[in-house]
Design a protein around this motif. Structure first.
Motif, mmCIF file in Angstrom:
data_model
loop_
_atom_site.group_PDB
_atom_site.id
_atom_site.type_symbol
_atom_site.label_atom_id
_atom_site.label_comp_id
_atom_site.label_asym_id
_atom_site.label_seq_id
_atom_site.Cartn_x
_atom_site.Cartn_y
_atom_site.Cartn_z
ATOM 1 N N LYS A 31 0.034 56.499 15.014
ATOM 2 C CA LYS A 31 -0.041 55.249 15.209
ATOM 3 C C LYS A 31 1.098 54.844 14.349
ATOM 4 N N LEU A 32 0.233 54.641 13.130
ATOM 5 C CA LEU A 32 1.343 54.628 11.917
ATOM 6 C C LEU A 32 2.600 55.380 11.756
ATOM 7 N N LEU A 33 2.532 56.541 11.878
ATOM 8 C CA LEU A 33 3.667 57.372 11.833
ATOM 9 C C LEU A 33 4.846 57.010 13.215
ATOM 10 N N ILE A 34 4.255 56.711 13.926
ATOM 11 C CA ILE A 34 5.292 56.286 15.064
ATOM 12 C C ILE A 34 6.221 54.997 14.779
ATOM 13 N N ILE A 35 5.472 54.249 14.656
ATOM 14 C CA ILE A 35 6.320 52.294 13.817
ATOM 15 C C ILE A 35 6.907 53.150 12.730
ATOM 16 N N LEU A 36 6.495 53.202 11.806
ATOM 17 C CA LEU A 36 7.361 53.629 10.380
ATOM 18 C C LEU A 36 8.527 54.668 10.338
ATOM 19 N N VAL A 37 8.366 55.745 12.304
ATOM 20 C CA VAL A 37 10.120 56.470 12.437
ATOM 21 C C VAL A 37 11.151 55.630 13.246
ATOM 22 N N ILE A 38 9.750 54.137 14.187
ATOM 23 C CA ILE A 38 10.729 53.130 14.779
ATOM 24 C C ILE A 38 11.808 52.662 14.110
ATOM 25 N N LEU A 39 10.782 51.748 12.438
ATOM 26 C CA LEU A 39 11.374 50.993 11.762
ATOM 27 C C LEU A 39 12.306 51.709 10.823
ATOM 28 N N LEU A 40 12.419 53.083 10.819
ATOM 29 C CA LEU A 40 13.089 53.792 9.922
ATOM 30 C C LEU A 40 14.490 53.311 10.915
ATOM 31 N N ALA A 41 14.712 53.892 12.411
ATOM 32 C CA ALA A 41 15.631 54.222 13.371
ATOM 33 C C ALA A 41 16.186 52.808 13.315
ATOM 34 N N ILE A 42 15.386 51.413 13.198
ATOM 35 C CA ILE A 42 16.373 50.070 13.434
ATOM 36 C C ILE A 42 16.916 50.262 11.991
ATOM 37 N N TYR A 43 16.062 50.581 11.044
ATOM 38 C CA TYR A 43 16.533 50.032 9.945
ATOM 39 C C TYR A 43 18.542 50.756 9.850
ATOM 40 N N LEU A 44 18.228 52.320 9.924
ATOM 41 C CA LEU A 44 19.822 52.934 9.886
ATOM 42 C C LEU A 44 20.654 52.660 10.792
ATOM 43 N N PHE A 45 20.427 52.418 12.290
ATOM 44 C CA PHE A 45 20.946 51.683 13.035
ATOM 45 C C PHE A 45 21.902 50.582 12.437
ATOM 46 N N VAL A 46 21.360 49.301 12.152
ATOM 47 C CA VAL A 46 21.245 48.511 11.442
ATOM 48 C C VAL A 46 22.860 48.967 10.518
ATOM 49 N N LYS A 47 21.585 49.774 9.253
ATOM 50 C CA LYS A 47 23.093 49.835 8.155
ATOM 51 C C LYS A 47 24.304 50.492 8.813
ATOM 52 N N ARG A 48 24.356 51.027 9.681
ATOM 53 C CA ARG A 48 25.372 51.928 10.042
ATOM 54 C C ARG A 48 26.102 51.338 10.934
#
Length: 221
Positions: free
Chosen positions: A195-212
């Motif tokens: 579950k921790l890995l899934i959340i970290l992946v989701i947070l990373l995806a959100i960050y990359l989307f916002v940054k882009r």
């Protein structure tokens, strides 16, 4: 007289926080980052543990030296996920508002010295002029910039107080929930590693989307 009062207020705040961090067992434990040791010590205070955790999270809004995820993890470990999350959300939101008001009305010169020359502040101030609520909300949600920096920068910016307060309550609802969840999963890593890995992946995806896309998209909308 007002200037003298402001300087005395700043000095008192700095001295109190410095004492709590470096000359008390709780402060030293918080700086150590050991969640289990912190939790056991705070728990020894009985019902006062709630007040102690609330104050620790409240103070964290002023200074970046205490990672919020550690405090949120301790809160969850002590009081259970839901109650621990509520304490973290209320304390960090009230602390952020207090830091904002301090930077704006009491310690503006100190806040300007801390963040005024930062490239982040110049960009932040430009965004808050036209998109104050959205800037604070997105800054809270992506949680890349330390909360204390957001609070001080907002205090010396042209941002309206009501926009900051509303965006902070909403944004910190998400931040407190996620960081409480991460803290809970980190404490019980073996049980919740997937579950921790899934959340970290989701947070990373959100960050990359916002940054882009940029805070307001390509066209600043």
């Amino acid at each position: 007289m007002v200037i003298i009062f402001k300087k005395i207020s700043i000095l008192v705040i700095v001295l109190v926080v410095a004492f709590l961090l470096y000359h008390s067992k709780v402060g030293q434990l918080l700086l150590s980052g050991d969640v289990d040791l912190i939790a056991r010590h705070v728990e020894s205070y009985g019902w006062k543990a709630i007040i102690l955790m609330f104050l620790a999270i409240f103070i964290q809004a002023f200074f970046p030296y205490l990672p919020f995820i550690i405090l949120a993890g301790v809160s969850v470990l002590l009081f259970g996920f839901y109650f621990g999350f509520i304490i973290s959300w209320i304390a960090t939101s009230l602390g952020a508002i207090a830091a904002f008001l301090t930077a704006r009305y009491i310690a503006r010169e100190w806040a300007e010295n801390k963040v005024g020359a930062s490239p982040y502040f110049k960009k932040f101030n430009t965004f808050t002029s036209n998109h104050g609520f959205k800037t604070i909300l997105v800054s809270r949600i992506i949680a890349v910039v330390p909360s204390s920096l957001i609070n001080l920068a907002a205090g010396i910016s042209r941002l309206k107080g009501r926009s900051f307060i509303l965006a902070t309550w909403i944004g910190n609802l998400w931040v407190a929930f996620i960081e409480s969840l991460l803290g809970h999963y980190l404490i019980h890593f073996e049980k919740h590693s997937g579950k921790l890995l899934i959340i970290l992946v989701i947070l990373l995806a959100i960050y990359l989307f916002v940054k882009r896309k940029g805070i307001f998209g390509k066209n600043g909308d």
